[in-house]
Scaffold this motif. Structure first.
Motif, PDB file in Angstrom:
ATOM      1  N   ARG A 101       0.752  -1.202  -0.228  1.00  0.00           N
ATOM      2  CA  ARG A 101      -0.235   0.010  -0.258  1.00  0.00           C
ATOM      3  C   ARG A 101       0.855   1.187   0.018  1.00  0.00           C
ATOM      4  N   ALA A 102       0.326   2.385  -0.259  1.00  0.00           N
ATOM      5  CA  ALA A 102       1.185   3.698  -0.417  1.00  0.00           C
ATOM      6  C   ALA A 102       1.617   3.857   0.799  1.00  0.00           C
ATOM      7  N   ASP A 103       1.077   3.375   2.168  1.00  0.00           N
ATOM      8  CA  ASP A 103       1.903   3.768   3.368  1.00  0.00           C
ATOM      9  C   ASP A 103       3.102   2.946   3.792  1.00  0.00           C
ATOM     10  N   GLY A 104       3.241   1.849   2.784  1.00  0.00           N
ATOM     11  CA  GLY A 104       4.533   1.060   2.786  1.00  0.00           C
ATOM     12  C   GLY A 104       4.153  -0.313   3.462  1.00  0.00           C
ATOM     13  N   SER A 105       2.956  -0.530   3.919  1.00  0.00           N
ATOM     14  CA  SER A 105       2.540  -1.694   4.695  1.00  0.00           C
ATOM     15  C   SER A 105       2.189  -2.845   3.473  1.00  0.00           C
ATOM     16  N   LEU A 106       2.397  -3.954   3.808  1.00  0.00           N
ATOM     17  CA  LEU A 106       2.406  -5.160   2.966  1.00  0.00           C
ATOM     18  C   LEU A 106       0.869  -5.496   2.749  1.00  0.00           C
ATOM     19  N   ALA A 107       0.362  -5.648   1.531  1.00  0.00           N
ATOM     20  CA  ALA A 107      -1.019  -5.900   1.318  1.00  0.00           C
ATOM     21  C   ALA A 107      -1.212  -7.405   0.881  1.00  0.00           C
ATOM     22  N   GLN A 108      -0.410  -7.821   0.211  1.00  0.00           N
ATOM     23  CA  GLN A 108      -0.414  -9.366  -0.388  1.00  0.00           C
ATOM     24  C   GLN A 108       0.851  -9.671  -0.781  1.00  0.00           C
ATOM     25  N   VAL A 109       1.117 -11.215  -0.532  1.00  0.00           N
ATOM     26  CA  VAL A 109       2.079 -11.969  -1.204  1.00  0.00           C
ATOM     27  C   VAL A 109       1.650 -12.937  -2.263  1.00  0.00           C
ATOM     28  N   HIS A 110       1.986 -12.940  -3.471  1.00  0.00           N
ATOM     29  CA  HIS A 110       1.588 -13.961  -4.323  1.00  0.00           C
ATOM     30  C   HIS A 110       2.665 -15.048  -4.903  1.00  0.00           C
ATOM     31  N   LEU A 111       2.473 -16.166  -4.403  1.00  0.00           N
ATOM     32  CA  LEU A 111       3.661 -17.045  -4.720  1.00  0.00           C
ATOM     33  C   LEU A 111       3.288 -17.693  -6.203  1.00  0.00           C
ATOM     34  N   GLY A 112       4.149 -17.901  -6.920  1.00  0.00           N
ATOM     35  CA  GLY A 112       4.061 -18.410  -8.254  1.00  0.00           C
ATOM     36  C   GLY A 112       3.807 -17.378  -9.269  1.00  0.00           C
ATOM     37  N   ILE A 113       3.584 -17.881 -10.634  1.00  0.00           N
ATOM     38  CA  ILE A 113       2.983 -16.944 -11.714  1.00  0.00           C
ATOM     39  C   ILE A 113       1.857 -16.269 -11.415  1.00  0.00           C
ATOM     40  N   ILE A 114       2.013 -15.046 -11.500  1.00  0.00           N
ATOM     41  CA  ILE A 114       0.678 -14.369 -11.374  1.00  0.00           C
ATOM     42  C   ILE A 114      -0.239 -14.094 -12.524  1.00  0.00           C
ATOM     43  N   ASP A 115      -1.334 -14.450 -12.443  1.00  0.00           N
ATOM     44  CA  ASP A 115      -2.561 -14.292 -13.762  1.00  0.00           C
ATOM     45  C   ASP A 115      -2.988 -12.749 -13.832  1.00  0.00           C
ATOM     46  N   GLU A 116      -3.540 -12.449 -14.971  1.00  0.00           N
ATOM     47  CA  GLU A 116      -3.946 -11.113 -15.114  1.00  0.00           C
ATOM     48  C   GLU A 116      -5.165 -10.880 -14.071  1.00  0.00           C
ATOM     49  N   PRO A 117      -6.186 -11.585 -13.988  1.00  0.00           N
ATOM     50  CA  PRO A 117      -7.342 -11.457 -12.965  1.00  0.00           C
ATOM     51  C   PRO A 117      -6.502 -11.144 -11.668  1.00  0.00           C
ATOM     52  N   THR A 118      -5.772 -12.079 -11.206  1.00  0.00           N
ATOM     53  CA  THR A 118      -4.895 -11.475  -9.766  1.00  0.00           C
ATOM     54  C   THR A 118      -4.366 -10.488  -9.863  1.00  0.00           C
ATOM     55  N   MET A 119      -3.682 -10.150 -10.938  1.00  0.00           N
ATOM     56  CA  MET A 119      -2.922  -8.865 -10.876  1.00  0.00           C
ATOM     57  C   MET A 119      -3.694  -7.723 -10.923  1.00  0.00           C
ATOM     58  N   ALA A 120      -4.912  -7.712 -11.528  1.00  0.00           N
ATOM     59  CA  ALA A 120      -5.855  -6.523 -11.596  1.00  0.00           C
ATOM     60  C   ALA A 120      -6.482  -6.255 -10.334  1.00  0.00           C
ATOM     61  N   ARG A 121      -6.870  -7.417  -9.712  1.00  0.00           N
ATOM     62  CA  ARG A 121      -7.589  -7.392  -8.153  1.00  0.00           C
ATOM     63  C   ARG A 121      -6.541  -6.949  -7.179  1.00  0.00           C
ATOM     64  N   LEU A 122      -5.239  -7.165  -7.443  1.00  0.00           N
ATOM     65  CA  LEU A 122      -4.371  -6.829  -6.229  1.00  0.00           C
ATOM     66  C   LEU A 122      -3.953  -5.366  -6.618  1.00  0.00           C
ATOM     67  N   LEU A 123      -3.697  -4.897  -7.820  1.00  0.00           N
ATOM     68  CA  LEU A 123      -3.332  -3.641  -8.147  1.00  0.00           C
ATOM     69  C   LEU A 123      -4.736  -2.791  -7.566  1.00  0.00           C
ATOM     70  N   ASP A 124      -5.845  -3.109  -7.988  1.00  0.00           N
ATOM     71  CA  ASP A 124      -7.010  -2.298  -7.460  1.00  0.00           C
ATOM     72  C   ASP A 124      -7.076  -2.142  -6.102  1.00  0.00           C
ATOM     73  N   GLU A 125      -6.731  -3.076  -5.447  1.00  0.00           N
ATOM     74  CA  GLU A 125      -6.437  -3.081  -3.843  1.00  0.00           C
ATOM     75  C   GLU A 125      -5.564  -2.072  -3.337  1.00  0.00           C
ATOM     76  N   ILE A 126      -4.346  -1.998  -4.064  1.00  0.00           N
ATOM     77  CA  ILE A 126      -3.565  -0.802  -3.400  1.00  0.00           C
ATOM     78  C   ILE A 126      -3.360   0.334  -4.209  1.00  0.00           C
ATOM     79  N   ASP A 127      -4.094   0.350  -5.177  1.00  0.00           N
ATOM     80  CA  ASP A 127      -4.128   1.650  -6.121  1.00  0.00           C
ATOM     81  C   ASP A 127      -5.590   2.204  -5.813  1.00  0.00           C
ATOM     82  N   ARG A 128      -5.944   2.629  -4.835  1.00  0.00           N
ATOM     83  CA  ARG A 128      -7.208   3.054  -4.582  1.00  0.00           C
ATOM     84  C   ARG A 128      -7.261   4.719  -4.356  1.00  0.00           C
TER      85      ARG A 128
END
Length: 159
Positions: free
Chosen positions: A132-159
């Motif tokens: 997140r923008a405050d430097g706190s860890l929002a999520q760790v993704h293990l392995g290859i990331i797919d497009e839907p997961t990337m989009a969801r996690l980017l939406d979560e941190i880029d609000r």
């Protein structure tokens, strides 16, 4: 005999396509960094951040690199950082030129591979951290990331 020749030509073509070398000058080698320096940079930036852990010898890293590159250019409010682990500079530079040349990201290196573990991940690659923008860890993704997961996690941190 004809099938064998076709098979040999097909295999040769596929191998040539998979092993294509980058043309032109190689990018600079990733800059060595410590865990403290990396977390300090993330916290000080005031922006959400994605840290993608990769290695030139990692075949899955090659598969996800185009998605990382696209996400880095389509999310200008998010800082993207590539963390090259357990690698050597010439191979890392070739990987960056071949798979991440279009990416808008900074690249660092961790020759010992300790930083991902210190951040709360594993020693395996690929591995992606979302901050997140405050430097706190929002999520760790293990392995290859797919497009839907990337989009969801980017939406979560880029609000």
């Amino acid at each position: 005999m004809h099938r064998f020749v076709v098979l040999v030509v097909l295999v040769g073509t596929v191998l040539a396509a998979c092993s294509s070398e980058p043309t032109g000058p190689l990018p600079p080698a990733p800059v060595p960094i410590t865990t403290e320096e990396l977390t300090g940079e993330i916290a000080a930036s005031g922006s959400p951040a994605v840290v993608n852990v990769w290695a030139s010898w990692c075949l899955p890293c090659r598969s996800e690199a185009p998605l990382i590159a696209t996400a880095s250019t389509s999310h200008p409010n998010v800082r993207f950082i590539g963390l090259n682990v357990k690698d050597n500079d010439p191979d890392a530079r070739r990987f960056m030129a071949q798979y991440l040349s279009e990416a808008d990201m900074d690249h660092y290196s961790d020759s010992g591979g300790r930083i991902p573990i210190d951040l709360g991940g594993t020693s395996g690659v690929p591995l992606t951290f979302f901050y997140r923008a405050d430097g706190s860890l929002a999520q760790v993704h293990l392995g290859i990331i797919d497009e839907p997961t990337m989009a969801r996690l980017l939406d979560e941190i880029d609000r």
